[in-house]
Design a protein around this motif. Sequence first.
Motif, PDB file in Angstrom:
ATOM      1  N   ALA A   1      32.763  51.589  12.897  1.00  0.00           N
ATOM      2  CA  ALA A   1      32.936  51.424  11.456  1.00  0.00           C
ATOM      3  C   ALA A   1      33.139  52.750  10.743  1.00  0.00           C
ATOM      4  O   ALA A   1      33.609  52.787   9.604  1.00  0.00           O
ATOM      5  N   ALA A   2      32.784  53.850  11.404  1.00  0.00           N
ATOM      6  CA  ALA A   2      32.914  55.167  10.772  1.00  0.00           C
ATOM      7  C   ALA A   2      34.356  55.637  10.729  1.00  0.00           C
ATOM      8  O   ALA A   2      34.666  56.625  10.053  1.00  0.00           O
TER       9      ALA A   2
ATOM     10  N   VAL B   1      22.100  62.761  14.505  1.00  0.00           N
ATOM     11  CA  VAL B   1      22.047  63.609  13.313  1.00  0.00           C
ATOM     12  C   VAL B   1      23.472  63.956  12.901  1.00  0.00           C
ATOM     13  O   VAL B   1      24.283  64.360  13.739  1.00  0.00           O
ATOM     14  N   ASP B   2      23.769  63.769  11.621  1.00  0.00           N
ATOM     15  CA  ASP B   2      25.031  64.233  11.071  1.00  0.00           C
ATOM     16  C   ASP B   2      24.806  65.675  10.624  1.00  0.00           C
ATOM     17  O   ASP B   2      24.148  65.933   9.620  1.00  0.00           O
ATOM     18  N   GLU B   3      25.344  66.620  11.375  1.00  0.00           N
ATOM     19  CA  GLU B   3      25.081  68.032  11.105  1.00  0.00           C
ATOM     20  C   GLU B   3      25.693  68.504   9.784  1.00  0.00           C
ATOM     21  O   GLU B   3      25.266  69.508   9.222  1.00  0.00           O
ATOM     22  N   ALA B   4      26.684  67.787   9.278  1.00  0.00           N
ATOM     23  CA  ALA B   4      27.300  68.188   8.011  1.00  0.00           C
ATOM     24  C   ALA B   4      26.390  67.898   6.822  1.00  0.00           C
ATOM     25  O   ALA B   4      26.351  68.655   5.854  1.00  0.00           O
TER      26      ALA B   4
ATOM     27  N   ASN C   1      21.812  61.505  -0.995  1.00  0.00           N
ATOM     28  CA  ASN C   1      22.472  62.032   0.202  1.00  0.00           C
ATOM     29  C   ASN C   1      22.300  61.099   1.395  1.00  0.00           C
ATOM     30  O   ASN C   1      23.242  60.845   2.160  1.00  0.00           O
ATOM     31  N   ILE C   2      21.081  60.568   1.556  1.00  0.00           N
ATOM     32  CA  ILE C   2      20.812  59.630   2.648  1.00  0.00           C
ATOM     33  C   ILE C   2      21.644  58.365   2.481  1.00  0.00           C
ATOM     34  O   ILE C   2      22.285  57.879   3.433  1.00  0.00           O
ATOM     35  N   LEU C   3      21.649  57.804   1.272  1.00  0.00           N
ATOM     36  CA  LEU C   3      22.375  56.564   1.026  1.00  0.00           C
ATOM     37  C   LEU C   3      23.880  56.762   1.190  1.00  0.00           C
ATOM     38  O   LEU C   3      24.561  55.908   1.779  1.00  0.00           O
TER      39      LEU C   3
ATOM     40  N   GLU D   1      28.317  55.328   4.443  1.00  0.00           N
ATOM     41  CA  GLU D   1      29.613  55.765   4.955  1.00  0.00           C
ATOM     42  C   GLU D   1      29.733  55.497   6.453  1.00  0.00           C
ATOM     43  O   GLU D   1      30.784  55.051   6.932  1.00  0.00           O
ATOM     44  N   LEU D   2      28.645  55.749   7.182  1.00  0.00           N
ATOM     45  CA  LEU D   2      28.684  55.592   8.634  1.00  0.00           C
ATOM     46  C   LEU D   2      28.446  54.156   9.078  1.00  0.00           C
ATOM     47  O   LEU D   2      29.105  53.666  10.006  1.00  0.00           O
TER      48      LEU D   2
END
Length: 249
Positions: free
Chosen positions: A10-11, A123-126, A160-162, A167-168
């Motif tokens: 889905a990303a 973890v999304d490093e961005a 930021n979390i939401l 998105e992912l």
Amino acid sequence: MAKLDPAFAAAGETFAGAIHVTSDASGNSELFTNELAQRCGGLGVEFRLGVTAQGFVTDGDRVTGVRTDAGLLTADNYVLALGIQSPFLARTAGQRLPMYPAKGYSLTADVVDADATPAVGGVDEATLVAWSRFGDQLRISSTAEFAGFDRDWKYSDFSNILKTGRELFPTAVDWERARMRSCMRPMTPDGPPIEGRGKQRNLYYNTGHGHMGWTMACGSSRILADVVAGRPPALDTTPFQVRSHRVAA
């Protein structure tokens, strides 16, 4: 990534790639702690929940008791493992600990589409947003900030979390009913936790693990058990020794 975990399909083109650490793992610290408490209870360990420690009673280089709101508790040896509250109790024994809270945020949401929910933690490093699957729930956390001991939070703190989560994994969980919380992470200036004996011969410290408390829990406990018993620990404890800090006048 989608071949490893279909939820990433889905990303779309959000990711250019990823690093898969096969030795990495995640777990439920609450479930672990409750199970550990049950097993310890079977070995004769007594838990006194709801009792507040107020200060140490010392005599020379020994602790002779702990004052609590339920009376005085005495023991042969004492271990201080109170997270961010550790410096306050340590002061009553004349020990200053260099610790300060980093306020972190986490979100827990119920899974509504299992196939769209990640089975592999990551973890999304961005954006520094991390996620972990707990059965029918998804836990997501993000960065921390220095805000003193204030535990209050507002909805915008989780933007930021939401944003990253939606998105992912847009259809994975019930985003509208997600449960939000803040926490105090006990940080030391140089990073390593505080392990071992301080000024008193029978007072030991196991604190200051930052956001890695549960990750380091079993290893820290093993090291401290060896120190208390007089056995050589498996690791050199020099980097973890009790550190004091000076307070400017």
